[in-house]
Design an enzyme around this catalytic site. Sequence first.
Site, PDB file in Angstrom:
ATOM      1  N   LEU A  41      -5.606  -0.955  -7.840  1.00 60.93           N
ATOM      2  CA  LEU A  41      -4.114  -0.477  -8.070  1.00 60.93           C
ATOM      3  C   LEU A  41      -3.504  -0.701  -6.782  1.00 60.93           C
ATOM      4  O   LEU A  41      -3.570  -0.045  -6.065  1.00 60.93           O
ATOM      5  CB  LEU A  41      -4.229   0.609  -8.768  1.00 60.93           C
ATOM      6  CG  LEU A  41      -2.900   1.366  -9.110  1.00 60.93           C
ATOM      7  CD1 LEU A  41      -1.948   0.422  -9.998  1.00 60.93           C
ATOM      8  CD2 LEU A  41      -2.716   2.791  -9.436  1.00 60.93           C
TER       9      LEU A  41
ATOM     10  N   HIS B  42      -7.065   9.532   0.938  1.00 64.50           N
ATOM     11  CA  HIS B  42      -6.011   8.883   2.027  1.00 64.50           C
ATOM     12  C   HIS B  42      -4.647   9.423   1.520  1.00 64.50           C
ATOM     13  O   HIS B  42      -4.539   9.463   0.291  1.00 64.50           O
ATOM     14  CB  HIS B  42      -6.138   7.419   1.811  1.00 64.50           C
ATOM     15  CG  HIS B  42      -5.334   6.796   2.760  1.00 64.50           C
ATOM     16  ND1 HIS B  42      -3.955   6.428   2.961  1.00 64.50           N
ATOM     17  CD2 HIS B  42      -6.093   6.087   4.110  1.00 64.50           C
ATOM     18  CE1 HIS B  42      -3.595   5.740   4.140  1.00 64.50           C
ATOM     19  NE2 HIS B  42      -4.815   5.640   4.670  1.00 64.50           N
TER      20      HIS B  42
END
Length: 338
Positions: free
Chosen positions: A126, A230
């Site tokens: 994605l 992240h």
Amino acid sequence: MLVIRPITEADLPALMQCAEESGHGFTSLPVNEEILSNRIAHSVESFAKQVTKPGPEGYLMVAEDTETGEIAGTTAIEAAVGLDTPFYTYHLSTVVHSSRRLNVHNVVKTLTLGNDYTGVSELCTLFLRPQWREGLNGRLLSKCRFMMLAEHPERFDKTIIAEMRGVSDDEGHSPFWEWLKEHFFSIDFTLADYLTGIGKKGFIADLMPKLPIYVNLLSPEAQAVIGEVHEKTRPALRLLEKEGFSCKGYVDIFDAGPTVECDVRHIESVRHSQRLTVAIGEVVDGGDCILSNTSFENFRAVVGKVALQSEKQVAVMSAEMAEALQVQAGDQVRLIEQ
């Protein structure tokens, strides 16, 4: 308008651009033209294949801007991971060391290498390019896959997972990997991540510690990022959590990012999606919806305003939206309200 469609060989330059822009830690988009070309070919073959149960198929899609023809991003589903090459994870578990005689009771965490997710379906790859990160584009890129899961369940496993990118800096340094590198690997995180992305995973079996790793022996920096994502991945994680995904203690073997999972029957967008009949006309008092057609080989998905006539099981949409979905009045679409 963005329309999600299966990738074609002509999309290779755009996919390379997405790979270059995605940055470090994005294992499924290596900057390697040959690997990406092979992945496109595999996807084209997978979409055309007749399937009754999930196998090594990979379904790679792109988001195309209908006004400019540019590719805005990419998204994918792997039907069953770990069948061709091993799918490794660490599982975070608890071990108790106790002695009544010495009045000692220590609870410690361990990381155990395994292949527990072999055969499950994975949401992956994605990536939405920065200039399109607005409105509902991100939701479309993620949720179009749930439309596919709902409409074509025979092609996927009942367990759906997604690996979340773990913590690393702009130079590609991962605190978790730094500890592993020092003691076992002696190669940089970016190289290990790249080798995995191009399918060369043999070094993992050769060099990865075979016995469980005691977490309290890791550096404080490595311990702090286990199960963390992240900063650029947080929106994607929040979206999946709202869909019902959660982490069961599995983390990535390189950056320790969490792997989240959900039974396909419990995914919110799968549960609440509905099939409606297309009507084309002026959309009055329409609400935002993500829609897909019911084709697989010619899968299409969009997001936009739709007027729902629930009592008639009808979705009224613009001619532009119907054209993007490749449907006509009277056809069926799958829809989820936003």
